[in-house]
Motif scaffolding. Structure first.
Motif, mmCIF file in Angstrom:
data_model
loop_
_atom_site.group_PDB
_atom_site.id
_atom_site.type_symbol
_atom_site.label_atom_id
_atom_site.label_comp_id
_atom_site.label_asym_id
_atom_site.label_seq_id
_atom_site.Cartn_x
_atom_site.Cartn_y
_atom_site.Cartn_z
ATOM 1 N N PRO A 98 0.808 -1.224 0.000
ATOM 2 C CA PRO A 98 0.000 0.000 0.000
ATOM 3 C C PRO A 98 0.841 1.272 0.000
ATOM 4 O O PRO A 98 0.411 2.302 -0.517
ATOM 5 C CB PRO A 98 -0.840 -0.116 1.272
ATOM 6 C CG PRO A 98 -0.130 -1.100 2.129
ATOM 7 C CD PRO A 98 0.616 -2.014 1.202
ATOM 8 N N ILE A 99 2.039 1.207 0.558
ATOM 9 C CA ILE A 99 2.911 2.390 0.571
ATOM 10 C C ILE A 99 3.335 2.732 -0.856
ATOM 11 O O ILE A 99 3.271 3.889 -1.279
ATOM 12 C CB ILE A 99 4.127 2.164 1.493
ATOM 13 C CG1 ILE A 99 3.656 2.047 2.939
ATOM 14 C CG2 ILE A 99 5.141 3.303 1.341
ATOM 15 C CD1 ILE A 99 4.719 1.609 3.911
ATOM 16 N N CYS A 100 3.762 1.730 -1.608
ATOM 17 C CA CYS A 100 4.152 1.962 -3.004
ATOM 18 C C CYS A 100 2.963 2.447 -3.835
ATOM 19 O O CYS A 100 3.109 3.330 -4.674
ATOM 20 C CB CYS A 100 4.730 0.693 -3.622
ATOM 21 S SG CYS A 100 6.382 0.295 -3.043
ATOM 22 N N GLU A 101 1.797 1.860 -3.603
ATOM 23 C CA GLU A 101 0.601 2.282 -4.333
ATOM 24 C C GLU A 101 0.283 3.748 -4.049
ATOM 25 O O GLU A 101 -0.051 4.506 -4.954
ATOM 26 C CB GLU A 101 -0.578 1.395 -3.962
ATOM 27 C CG GLU A 101 -0.450 -0.016 -4.494
ATOM 28 C CD GLU A 101 -1.542 -0.934 -3.984
ATOM 29 O OE1 GLU A 101 -2.469 -0.466 -3.287
ATOM 30 O OE2 GLU A 101 -1.461 -2.138 -4.283
ATOM 31 N N ARG A 102 0.391 4.150 -2.787
ATOM 32 C CA ARG A 102 0.120 5.540 -2.408
ATOM 33 C C ARG A 102 1.146 6.482 -3.024
ATOM 34 O O ARG A 102 0.794 7.541 -3.546
ATOM 35 C CB ARG A 102 0.111 5.665 -0.879
ATOM 36 C CG ARG A 102 -0.102 7.072 -0.398
ATOM 37 C CD ARG A 102 -1.499 7.568 -0.706
ATOM 38 N NE ARG A 102 -1.606 8.948 -0.292
ATOM 39 C CZ ARG A 102 -2.192 9.905 -0.992
ATOM 40 N NH1 ARG A 102 -2.785 9.613 -2.123
ATOM 41 N NH2 ARG A 102 -2.228 11.125 -0.562
ATOM 42 N N LEU A 103 2.419 6.100 -2.975
ATOM 43 C CA LEU A 103 3.450 6.942 -3.583
ATOM 44 C C LEU A 103 3.222 7.090 -5.076
ATOM 45 O O LEU A 103 3.425 8.173 -5.647
ATOM 46 C CB LEU A 103 4.838 6.373 -3.312
ATOM 47 C CG LEU A 103 5.364 6.553 -1.883
ATOM 48 C CD1 LEU A 103 6.613 5.721 -1.666
ATOM 49 C CD2 LEU A 103 5.640 8.024 -1.599
ATOM 50 N N ARG A 104 2.788 6.030 -5.736
ATOM 51 C CA ARG A 104 2.517 6.100 -7.182
ATOM 52 C C ARG A 104 1.340 7.028 -7.464
ATOM 53 O O ARG A 104 1.370 7.804 -8.415
ATOM 54 C CB ARG A 104 2.252 4.691 -7.738
ATOM 55 C CG ARG A 104 1.982 4.679 -9.219
ATOM 56 C CD ARG A 104 3.191 5.167 -10.025
ATOM 57 N NE ARG A 104 2.857 5.199 -11.436
ATOM 58 C CZ ARG A 104 2.925 6.271 -12.207
ATOM 59 N NH1 ARG A 104 3.380 7.413 -11.736
ATOM 60 N NH2 ARG A 104 2.595 6.217 -13.474
ATOM 61 N N ALA A 105 0.322 6.984 -6.620
ATOM 62 C CA ALA A 105 -0.828 7.875 -6.795
ATOM 63 C C ALA A 105 -0.415 9.341 -6.624
ATOM 64 O O ALA A 105 -0.808 10.212 -7.409
ATOM 65 C CB ALA A 105 -1.934 7.512 -5.805
ATOM 66 N N VAL A 106 0.397 9.613 -5.610
ATOM 67 C CA VAL A 106 0.887 10.980 -5.385
ATOM 68 C C VAL A 106 1.761 11.413 -6.558
ATOM 69 O O VAL A 106 1.680 12.563 -7.021
ATOM 70 C CB VAL A 106 1.646 11.080 -4.046
ATOM 71 C CG1 VAL A 106 2.316 12.431 -3.885
ATOM 72 C CG2 VAL A 106 0.704 10.806 -2.882
ATOM 73 N N GLU A 107 2.576 10.494 -7.051
ATOM 74 C CA GLU A 107 3.435 10.790 -8.204
ATOM 75 C C GLU A 107 2.601 11.180 -9.427
ATOM 76 O O GLU A 107 2.890 12.179 -10.099
ATOM 77 C CB GLU A 107 4.295 9.573 -8.522
ATOM 78 C CG GLU A 107 5.165 9.718 -9.745
ATOM 79 C CD GLU A 107 5.844 8.408 -10.127
ATOM 80 O OE1 GLU A 107 6.355 8.349 -11.246
ATOM 81 O OE2 GLU A 107 5.865 7.461 -9.323
ATOM 82 N N ARG A 108 1.562 10.397 -9.718
ATOM 83 C CA ARG A 108 0.694 10.713 -10.865
ATOM 84 C C ARG A 108 0.030 12.078 -10.708
ATOM 85 O O ARG A 108 -0.038 12.862 -11.663
ATOM 86 C CB ARG A 108 -0.379 9.633 -11.037
ATOM 87 C CG ARG A 108 0.099 8.388 -11.713
ATOM 88 C CD ARG A 108 -1.063 7.489 -12.122
ATOM 89 N NE ARG A 108 -1.907 7.164 -10.986
ATOM 90 C CZ ARG A 108 -1.810 6.063 -10.256
ATOM 91 N NH1 ARG A 108 -0.892 5.170 -10.527
ATOM 92 N NH2 ARG A 108 -2.634 5.860 -9.237
ATOM 93 N N ASP A 109 -0.469 12.359 -9.496
ATOM 94 C CA ASP A 109 -1.104 13.653 -9.242
ATOM 95 C C ASP A 109 -0.108 14.802 -9.412
ATOM 96 O O ASP A 109 -0.441 15.840 -9.980
ATOM 97 C CB ASP A 109 -1.700 13.698 -7.832
ATOM 98 C CG ASP A 109 -2.903 12.783 -7.674
ATOM 99 O OD1 ASP A 109 -3.466 12.324 -8.699
ATOM 100 O OD2 ASP A 109 -3.283 12.519 -6.508
ATOM 101 N N ALA A 110 1.107 14.600 -8.924
ATOM 102 C CA ALA A 110 2.131 15.637 -9.046
ATOM 103 C C ALA A 110 2.484 15.885 -10.512
ATOM 104 O O ALA A 110 2.629 17.035 -10.940
ATOM 105 C CB ALA A 110 3.378 15.240 -8.259
ATOM 106 N N GLU A 111 2.617 14.812 -11.289
ATOM 107 C CA GLU A 111 2.905 14.972 -12.720
ATOM 108 C C GLU A 111 1.782 15.719 -13.416
ATOM 109 O O GLU A 111 2.026 16.599 -14.240
ATOM 110 C CB GLU A 111 3.130 13.616 -13.375
ATOM 111 C CG GLU A 111 4.456 12.995 -13.026
ATOM 112 C CD GLU A 111 4.644 11.622 -13.645
ATOM 113 O OE1 GLU A 111 3.664 11.033 -14.149
ATOM 114 O OE2 GLU A 111 5.787 11.132 -13.626
ATOM 115 N N ALA A 112 0.541 15.380 -13.080
ATOM 116 C CA ALA A 112 -0.613 16.047 -13.699
ATOM 117 C C ALA A 112 -0.641 17.534 -13.360
ATOM 118 O O ALA A 112 -1.076 18.352 -14.170
ATOM 119 C CB ALA A 112 -1.910 15.379 -13.252
ATOM 120 N N ALA A 113 -0.162 17.886 -12.163
ATOM 121 C CA ALA A 113 -0.141 19.284 -11.729
ATOM 122 C C ALA A 113 1.117 20.010 -12.202
ATOM 123 O O ALA A 113 1.275 21.203 -11.970
ATOM 124 C CB ALA A 113 -0.231 19.350 -10.205
ATOM 125 N N GLY A 114 2.027 19.276 -12.847
ATOM 126 C CA GLY A 114 3.253 19.893 -13.340
ATOM 127 C C GLY A 114 4.350 19.995 -12.296
ATOM 128 O O GLY A 114 5.346 20.684 -12.504
#
Length: 52
Positions: free
Chosen positions: A13-29
């Motif tokens: 779940p930690i890796c899954e959460r980090l990946r979700a935050v990563e995707r959101d950060a990329e989308a926000a630039g």
């Protein structure tokens, strides 16, 4: 251009959460935050007793 890293472990779940935050950060630039998430995922020990 983002550096490719392996997908999060299916049962981590930690890796899954980090990946979700990563995707959101990329989308926000926010490429700095996305890179931080990739580094944290790459360093995450997945319960192997290597420290967190």
């Amino acid at each position: 251009m983002p550096v490719p890293f392996p997908p999060p472990a299916d049962d981590c779940p930690i890796c899954e959460r980090l990946r979700a935050v990563e995707r959101d950060a990329e989308a926000a630039g926010d490429l700095y935050k996305a890179t931080d998430c990739r580094v944290l995922r790459a360093r995450h020990p997945h319960g192997k007793g290597e420290g967190a």
